[in-house]
Motif scaffolding. Sequence first.
Motif, PDB file in Angstrom:
ATOM      1  N   LEU A 274       0.826  -1.211   0.000  1.00 53.02           N
ATOM      2  CA  LEU A 274       0.000   0.000   0.000  1.00 53.02           C
ATOM      3  C   LEU A 274       0.860   1.261   0.000  1.00 53.02           C
ATOM      4  N   ALA A 275       1.857   1.303   0.889  1.00 51.93           N
ATOM      5  CA  ALA A 275       2.714   2.495   0.971  1.00 51.93           C
ATOM      6  C   ALA A 275       3.440   2.729  -0.345  1.00 51.93           C
ATOM      7  N   ALA A 276       3.947   1.646  -0.932  1.00 54.19           N
ATOM      8  CA  ALA A 276       4.674   1.793  -2.204  1.00 54.19           C
ATOM      9  C   ALA A 276       3.736   2.248  -3.316  1.00 54.19           C
ATOM     10  N   VAL A 277       2.535   1.686  -3.356  1.00 60.99           N
ATOM     11  CA  VAL A 277       1.585   2.058  -4.404  1.00 60.99           C
ATOM     12  C   VAL A 277       1.140   3.503  -4.249  1.00 60.99           C
ATOM     13  N   ARG A 278       0.899   3.935  -3.022  1.00 59.50           N
ATOM     14  CA  ARG A 278       0.408   5.302  -2.815  1.00 59.50           C
ATOM     15  C   ARG A 278       1.454   6.362  -3.146  1.00 59.50           C
ATOM     16  N   ARG A 279       2.725   5.976  -3.146  1.00 63.02           N
ATOM     17  CA  ARG A 279       3.732   6.941  -3.597  1.00 63.02           C
ATOM     18  C   ARG A 279       3.578   7.211  -5.092  1.00 63.02           C
ATOM     19  N   GLU A 280       3.091   6.224  -5.837  1.00 64.27           N
ATOM     20  CA  GLU A 280       2.857   6.392  -7.271  1.00 64.27           C
ATOM     21  C   GLU A 280       1.433   6.849  -7.562  1.00 64.27           C
ATOM     22  N   LEU A 281       0.466   6.310  -6.805  1.00 64.25           N
ATOM     23  CA  LEU A 281      -0.957   6.600  -7.018  1.00 64.25           C
ATOM     24  C   LEU A 281      -1.553   7.066  -5.695  1.00 64.25           C
ATOM     25  N   PRO A 282      -1.410   8.345  -5.353  1.00 67.05           N
ATOM     26  CA  PRO A 282      -1.824   8.842  -4.034  1.00 67.05           C
ATOM     27  C   PRO A 282      -3.308   8.681  -3.745  1.00 67.05           C
ATOM     28  N   ASP A 283      -4.131   8.517  -4.769  1.00 69.59           N
ATOM     29  CA  ASP A 283      -5.569   8.404  -4.552  1.00 69.59           C
ATOM     30  C   ASP A 283      -6.038   6.972  -4.302  1.00 69.59           C
ATOM     31  N   THR A 284      -5.116   6.029  -4.209  1.00 66.45           N
ATOM     32  CA  THR A 284      -5.500   4.642  -3.938  1.00 66.45           C
ATOM     33  C   THR A 284      -6.229   4.559  -2.601  1.00 66.45           C
ATOM     34  N   LEU A 285      -7.384   3.909  -2.598  1.00 69.74           N
ATOM     35  CA  LEU A 285      -8.218   3.860  -1.405  1.00 69.74           C
ATOM     36  C   LEU A 285      -7.642   2.912  -0.359  1.00 69.74           C
ATOM     37  N   TYR A 286      -7.771   3.306   0.909  1.00 73.99           N
ATOM     38  CA  TYR A 286      -7.382   2.459   2.026  1.00 73.99           C
ATOM     39  C   TYR A 286      -8.095   2.985   3.263  1.00 73.99           C
ATOM     40  N   SER A 287      -8.051   2.217   4.361  1.00 73.48           N
ATOM     41  CA  SER A 287      -8.685   2.694   5.582  1.00 73.48           C
ATOM     42  C   SER A 287      -7.956   2.165   6.821  1.00 73.48           C
ATOM     43  N   CYS A 288      -8.211   0.880   7.193  1.00 67.42           N
ATOM     44  CA  CYS A 288      -7.744   0.405   8.495  1.00 67.42           C
ATOM     45  C   CYS A 288      -6.242   0.136   8.543  1.00 67.42           C
ATOM     46  N   GLU A 289      -5.630  -0.226   7.408  1.00 62.76           N
ATOM     47  CA  GLU A 289      -4.208  -0.584   7.317  1.00 62.76           C
ATOM     48  C   GLU A 289      -3.840  -1.788   8.188  1.00 62.76           C
ATOM     49  N   GLN A 290      -4.838  -2.607   8.525  1.00 60.43           N
ATOM     50  CA  GLN A 290      -4.594  -3.773   9.377  1.00 60.43           C
ATOM     51  C   GLN A 290      -5.129  -5.073   8.778  1.00 60.43           C
ATOM     52  N   GLY A 291      -5.657  -5.004   7.569  1.00 60.70           N
ATOM     53  CA  GLY A 291      -6.136  -6.226   6.940  1.00 60.70           C
ATOM     54  C   GLY A 291      -7.506  -6.675   7.380  1.00 60.70           C
ATOM     55  N   PHE A 292      -8.365  -5.740   7.819  1.00 63.48           N
ATOM     56  CA  PHE A 292      -9.676  -6.108   8.325  1.00 63.48           C
ATOM     57  C   PHE A 292     -10.839  -5.531   7.524  1.00 63.48           C
ATOM     58  N   CYS A 293     -10.698  -4.306   6.997  1.00 59.65           N
ATOM     59  CA  CYS A 293     -11.874  -3.631   6.440  1.00 59.65           C
ATOM     60  C   CYS A 293     -12.115  -3.945   4.967  1.00 59.65           C
ATOM     61  N   GLY A 294     -11.081  -4.266   4.210  1.00 59.06           N
ATOM     62  CA  GLY A 294     -11.242  -4.629   2.809  1.00 59.06           C
ATOM     63  C   GLY A 294     -11.199  -3.479   1.828  1.00 59.06           C
ATOM     64  N   THR A 295     -11.013  -2.244   2.306  1.00 55.33           N
ATOM     65  CA  THR A 295     -11.034  -1.091   1.406  1.00 55.33           C
ATOM     66  C   THR A 295      -9.921  -1.156   0.365  1.00 55.33           C
ATOM     67  N   CYS A 296      -8.762  -1.670   0.737  1.00 53.78           N
ATOM     68  CA  CYS A 296      -7.611  -1.667  -0.172  1.00 53.78           C
ATOM     69  C   CYS A 296      -7.512  -2.945  -0.999  1.00 53.78           C
ATOM     70  N   GLN A 297      -8.548  -3.749  -1.047  1.00 56.91           N
ATOM     71  CA  GLN A 297      -8.503  -4.996  -1.814  1.00 56.91           C
ATOM     72  C   GLN A 297      -8.243  -4.707  -3.288  1.00 56.91           C
ATOM     73  N   GLN A 298      -7.282  -5.431  -3.852  1.00 59.95           N
ATOM     74  CA  GLN A 298      -6.927  -5.257  -5.258  1.00 59.95           C
ATOM     75  C   GLN A 298      -6.899  -6.610  -5.956  1.00 59.95           C
ATOM     76  N   ARG A 299      -7.261  -6.614  -7.238  1.00 59.01           N
ATOM     77  CA  ARG A 299      -7.204  -7.838  -8.029  1.00 59.01           C
ATOM     78  C   ARG A 299      -5.755  -8.135  -8.423  1.00 59.01           C
ATOM     79  N   VAL A 300      -5.349  -9.392  -8.256  1.00 53.72           N
ATOM     80  CA  VAL A 300      -4.001  -9.850  -8.616  1.00 53.72           C
ATOM     81  C   VAL A 300      -4.084 -10.560  -9.955  1.00 53.72           C
ATOM     82  N   LEU A 301      -3.342 -10.057 -10.936  1.00 52.57           N
ATOM     83  CA  LEU A 301      -3.356 -10.631 -12.277  1.00 52.57           C
ATOM     84  C   LEU A 301      -2.282 -11.696 -12.461  1.00 52.57           C
ATOM     85  N   GLU A 302      -1.145 -11.519 -11.773  1.00 53.54           N
ATOM     86  CA  GLU A 302      -0.059 -12.497 -11.869  1.00 53.54           C
ATOM     87  C   GLU A 302       0.719 -12.480 -10.559  1.00 53.54           C
ATOM     88  N   GLY A 303       1.336 -13.629 -10.243  1.00 49.41           N
ATOM     89  CA  GLY A 303       2.182 -13.716  -9.059  1.00 49.41           C
ATOM     90  C   GLY A 303       1.520 -14.475  -7.923  1.00 49.41           C
TER      91      GLY A 303
END
Length: 337
Positions: A274-303
Motif C-alpha cells: 500500500l505504501a509503495a503504491v500510494r507513492r505512485e498513485l496517491p488516490d489509492t483507497l485504504y482505511s484500516c491498514e490492518q487487513g480487516f476492512c477490505g477497502t484496499c482490496q486489489q485484483r491480482v493478475l499475476e504472481g
Amino acid sequence: MPKPLTVAVVAGAAFLTRRAMRRRIRTSPLWPMPALDEPVSGRPRSRALRLLVASREEIADGVVQLRLEGGDLPRWEPGAHLDLVLPSGLVRQYSLCGDPAETTSYTVATRLVADGRGGSREVHEQVAEGMELEVRGPRNRFPLVKASSYVFVAGGIGITPVLPMLRALPDGAEWRLLYCGRSRESMPFVAELEGMDQVTVAVGTPELGALDVPEGAAVYCCGPEGLMAAVEERFPQVRLERFTPRATAPGAAFEVELRRSGRTLTVPADSSVLAAVRRELPDTLYSCEQGFCGTCQQRVLEGEVDHRDELLTDAERGDSMLICVSRARSERLVLDL
C-alpha cells in the motif's frame, strides 16, 4: 460538389466513430490495449448505515460501551462484529455484545489502548451520546459452530464476542469459560458471569494447564495476542478472533507492476505494498491498514501472494489481496491498478 445526403452520411459516421472511440478510451486507460475488468478496490463489503449513539457508558475501568440505534437493522449472529467509521475517518472493528434478537440497536464495547493507533482513544474521548456514526456490517468471521461441547477463553475486552455465544448455546449444552484479566475492575460483564458454575474468573496469568477440553469440543479464544498465542499452542484446533494483525516478519523486497497505470515499482522489505503504491498513485483507497476492512482490496493478475489479512475468503484469495498487510511469495506481482 458532394450531394447533401452524402455529406450527412459521412458526418454521421464520423460522429459515431468519435463517440465510440471516446467510450473505448474511458473503459481502458491504456487504449488501444484491451480493457480490463473493473477494479475491486474500495468496494464496500456491506452497506453503510448512519446510526445514533443512543447511550455511552463506562462499564469497567477503561472500557466504554456504546448503544447504536437505527431503524430495522440487519440481523447478526453471535461472533459478528461491526466496522465503525470514527469522526476522523479511521475504521475500527468491534464485536457485537448485545442481543441478536434486538433489531433496532447494536451494542459494542471498546477498551482504551494507551499505546494503540488512536482508534480506541477517539472512541473514548470524542464519541458522545447524540452523535451519528457510520457503521458497516455486521460481518461474522467467528461463528458459533455446532459441537458436542464448548470451551471459551476470554481475556479482558475479548469477552465481547463470547458473551452472545453463551446466551445462544442450546439448553443443556456442556460448556466452560475461562475469563481472565489484569484486575476485576478492568473486566467488563464480570458480575454477570462469575456466579455461573461453568465460569472460572482468573485475575492475572491464567493456568491453561488446568483447562479441561473434552474430545470433540469447540474451543474459542479472544483476547490479547499473548493469551491467544498460548491457547493456540496448547489447543491447535482453537478458533481465534483478532482485531490486530498477526505479527509477521517483513519479508524480502519484490516488484509490483501496476498494469492499468503502466508502472513498475519496488516494495522494500520494510514497507507495505500500500505504501509503495500510494507513492505512485496517491488516490489509492485504504482505511484500516490492518487487513480487516477490505477497502484496499486489489485484483491480482499475476504472481503468488503471501496473504496476511484476517478478512478474505479462500475464494477471494485466489485472485485478490489486501495490499495494506499482504506481500508477495514470488519475486513479482501484477496488480489491476
